[in-house]
Motif scaffolding. Structure first.
Motif, mmCIF file in Angstrom:
data_model
loop_
_atom_site.group_PDB
_atom_site.id
_atom_site.type_symbol
_atom_site.label_atom_id
_atom_site.label_comp_id
_atom_site.label_asym_id
_atom_site.label_seq_id
_atom_site.Cartn_x
_atom_site.Cartn_y
_atom_site.Cartn_z
ATOM 1 N N ARG A 38 -37.933 137.463 45.108
ATOM 2 C CA ARG A 38 -38.311 138.014 46.411
ATOM 3 C C ARG A 38 -38.762 139.455 46.233
ATOM 4 N NH1 ARG A 38 -35.394 140.759 50.563
ATOM 5 N NH2 ARG A 38 -33.432 140.489 49.424
ATOM 6 N N LEU A 39 -39.915 139.784 46.771
ATOM 7 C CA LEU A 39 -40.452 141.143 46.655
ATOM 8 C C LEU A 39 -39.685 142.087 47.578
ATOM 9 C CD1 LEU A 39 -42.656 143.045 45.537
ATOM 10 C CD2 LEU A 39 -44.102 142.335 47.450
ATOM 11 N N LEU A 40 -39.175 143.172 47.019
ATOM 12 C CA LEU A 40 -38.468 144.181 47.802
ATOM 13 C C LEU A 40 -39.374 145.361 48.136
ATOM 14 C CD1 LEU A 40 -35.043 144.226 45.900
ATOM 15 C CD2 LEU A 40 -35.633 142.977 47.991
ATOM 16 N N ASP A 41 -40.077 145.866 47.124
ATOM 17 C CA ASP A 41 -41.041 146.926 47.374
ATOM 18 C C ASP A 41 -42.019 147.014 46.213
ATOM 19 O OD1 ASP A 41 -40.159 148.872 45.334
ATOM 20 O OD2 ASP A 41 -38.425 149.220 46.614
ATOM 21 N N VAL A 42 -43.160 147.652 46.470
ATOM 22 C CA VAL A 42 -44.169 147.850 45.441
ATOM 23 C C VAL A 42 -44.833 149.195 45.683
ATOM 24 C CG1 VAL A 42 -45.988 146.671 46.740
ATOM 25 C CG2 VAL A 42 -46.174 146.840 44.262
ATOM 26 N N GLY A 43 -45.158 149.876 44.596
ATOM 27 C CA GLY A 43 -45.835 151.159 44.684
ATOM 28 C C GLY A 43 -46.835 151.295 43.553
ATOM 29 N N ARG A 48 -39.907 146.510 42.850
ATOM 30 C CA ARG A 48 -38.544 145.997 42.811
ATOM 31 C C ARG A 48 -38.550 144.613 43.420
ATOM 32 N NH1 ARG A 48 -34.348 147.899 45.596
ATOM 33 N NH2 ARG A 48 -35.730 148.568 47.289
ATOM 34 N N CYS A 49 -37.751 143.725 42.848
ATOM 35 C CA CYS A 49 -37.648 142.374 43.379
ATOM 36 C C CYS A 49 -36.222 141.871 43.169
ATOM 37 C CB CYS A 49 -38.663 141.444 42.707
ATOM 38 S SG CYS A 49 -38.428 141.242 40.928
ATOM 39 N N ALA A 50 -35.910 140.742 43.791
ATOM 40 C CA ALA A 50 -34.568 140.164 43.673
ATOM 41 C C ALA A 50 -34.688 138.691 43.312
ATOM 42 C CB ALA A 50 -33.798 140.322 44.985
ATOM 43 N N VAL A 51 -33.963 138.291 42.274
ATOM 44 C CA VAL A 51 -33.923 136.886 41.878
ATOM 45 C C VAL A 51 -32.560 136.317 42.252
ATOM 46 C CG1 VAL A 51 -35.561 137.173 39.984
ATOM 47 C CG2 VAL A 51 -33.126 137.445 39.546
ATOM 48 N N SER A 52 -32.522 135.030 42.505
ATOM 49 C CA SER A 52 -31.271 134.364 42.837
ATOM 50 C C SER A 52 -30.333 134.371 41.636
ATOM 51 C CB SER A 52 -31.557 132.929 43.274
ATOM 52 O OG SER A 52 -30.371 132.171 43.338
ATOM 53 N N ARG A 53 -29.034 134.410 41.907
ATOM 54 C CA ARG A 53 -28.051 134.360 40.823
ATOM 55 C C ARG A 53 -28.078 133.017 40.103
ATOM 56 N NH1 ARG A 53 -24.322 138.637 41.387
ATOM 57 N NH2 ARG A 53 -24.472 139.713 43.401
ATOM 58 N N GLU A 54 -28.603 132.002 40.752
ATOM 59 C CA GLU A 54 -28.680 130.676 40.132
ATOM 60 C C GLU A 54 -29.953 130.489 39.304
ATOM 61 O OE1 GLU A 54 -27.841 130.952 43.532
ATOM 62 O OE2 GLU A 54 -25.745 130.894 42.854
ATOM 63 N N THR A 55 -30.799 131.493 39.259
ATOM 64 C CA THR A 55 -32.072 131.382 38.539
ATOM 65 C C THR A 55 -31.844 131.274 37.042
ATOM 66 O OG1 THR A 55 -33.231 132.676 40.215
ATOM 67 C CG2 THR A 55 -34.268 132.531 38.046
ATOM 68 N N GLU A 56 -32.520 130.301 36.424
ATOM 69 C CA GLU A 56 -32.498 130.215 34.964
ATOM 70 C C GLU A 56 -33.504 131.213 34.398
ATOM 71 O OE1 GLU A 56 -33.212 126.294 33.591
ATOM 72 O OE2 GLU A 56 -31.551 125.400 34.720
ATOM 73 N N ASN A 57 -33.236 131.708 33.197
ATOM 74 C CA ASN A 57 -34.145 132.632 32.512
ATOM 75 C C ASN A 57 -34.409 133.903 33.322
ATOM 76 O OD1 ASN A 57 -34.565 130.734 30.368
ATOM 77 N ND2 ASN A 57 -36.039 129.649 31.661
ATOM 78 N N VAL A 58 -33.343 134.476 33.886
ATOM 79 C CA VAL A 58 -33.504 135.752 34.575
ATOM 80 C C VAL A 58 -34.008 136.791 33.578
ATOM 81 C CG1 VAL A 58 -32.323 137.613 35.793
ATOM 82 C CG2 VAL A 58 -31.705 135.236 36.248
ATOM 83 N N PRO A 59 -35.094 137.508 33.877
ATOM 84 C CA PRO A 59 -35.628 138.504 32.936
ATOM 85 C C PRO A 59 -34.573 139.521 32.516
ATOM 86 C CG PRO A 59 -37.208 138.085 34.678
ATOM 87 C CD PRO A 59 -35.946 137.369 35.070
ATOM 88 N N GLU A 60 -34.579 139.856 31.234
ATOM 89 C CA GLU A 60 -33.630 140.815 30.693
ATOM 90 C C GLU A 60 -34.223 142.223 30.706
ATOM 91 O OE1 GLU A 60 -30.602 140.179 29.993
ATOM 92 O OE2 GLU A 60 -30.699 137.994 30.185
ATOM 93 N N MET A 61 -33.355 143.215 30.558
ATOM 94 C CA MET A 61 -33.788 144.600 30.462
ATOM 95 C C MET A 61 -34.765 144.769 29.299
ATOM 96 S SD MET A 61 -32.563 146.989 32.569
ATOM 97 C CE MET A 61 -32.393 148.453 31.562
ATOM 98 N N GLU A 62 -35.793 145.546 29.529
ATOM 99 C CA GLU A 62 -36.821 145.898 28.538
ATOM 100 C C GLU A 62 -37.684 144.704 28.119
ATOM 101 O OE1 GLU A 62 -37.338 149.052 28.020
ATOM 102 O OE2 GLU A 62 -35.577 149.503 29.237
#
Length: 215
Positions: A38-43, A48-62
């Motif tokens: 879900r898109l939170l903001d863009v500049g 910034r965006c939000a993914v569900s806690r149940e999402t597989e393959n949540v992107p990692e830092m870096e």
């Protein structure tokens, strides 16, 4: 749908999206699978965006993505970026996991300028244009909102870009795409302009006309 901008003085303004229907983000994985968020903001520098806690393959830092799509009705066409995940943190309750993405490159054609258009390159606005003239110029452009015919809508978008080529040329290349996003968003939201977004438009116009780049 409601959008607004807040003044992020670190570097860029942010356009905020208040609910799930306002906008979404798709991260394209190497195997072509997609992670939805879900898109939170863009500049101008990231999102910034939000993914569900149940999402597989949540992107990692870096982690780096060479294709990130941003969809919203305030933009005529999807925005496409490459970028790096710079922040990852859990949100409260059932809001999911927040990701902060820094853009590496803008891949959508929203920032493209026809450099063969000699007339538009020479039609540089002067620094004595005031706020009322900038607003009048925006209002005189054909609206994008509620235009259902796809071809007509795309032609209006191109006309809008052509009408503002001179201001875009006065901005640094990395800010031109954002300027086009701002004017598209204003015309897509109809005559009831979002106050913060209008302030951002005026700031970019003044930046272009006060200190225009050499062509």
């Amino acid at each position: 749908m409601s959008t607004q901008t807040t003044n992020d003085r670190r570097k860029f303004y942010r356009m905020h999206f208040r609910n799930q229907k306002s906008g979404r983000v798709e991260f394209i994985l190497p195997d072509s699978d997609r992670v939805q968020a879900r898109l939170l903001d863009v500049g101008g520098g990231g999102l910034r965006c939000a993914v569900s806690r149940e999402t597989e393959n949540v992107p990692e830092m870096e982690s780096y993505f060479d294709r990130i799509y941003v969809f919203s009705t305030v933009f005529t066409n999807p925005l496409i970026f490459s970028g790096i995940v710079r922040r990852k943190r859990p949100l409260s309750g059932r809001q999911g996991i927040e990701l902060g993405v820094e853009f590496s490159a803008v891949l959508s054609n929203v920032q493209q300028i026809n450099r063969d258009d000699k007339i538009s390159q020479r039609r540089i606005v002067t620094a004595n244009m005031n706020k009322n003239l900038f607003i009048a110029r925006l209002q005189q452009s054909q609206p994008l909102a509620k235009v259902r015919d796809i071809e007509k809508r795309e032609q209006r978008r191109l006309d809008l870009h052509n009408n503002f080529h001179d201001i875009a040329h006065g901005l640094p290349p990395e800010e031109r795409w954002w300027f086009y996003c701002v004017i598209e968003s204003l015309k897509n939201t109809g005559q009831r302009y979002q106050k913060g977004l209008l302030v951002e438009y005026l700031d970019l116009c003044r930046k272009s006309t006060d200190h225009p780049l050499a062509l």
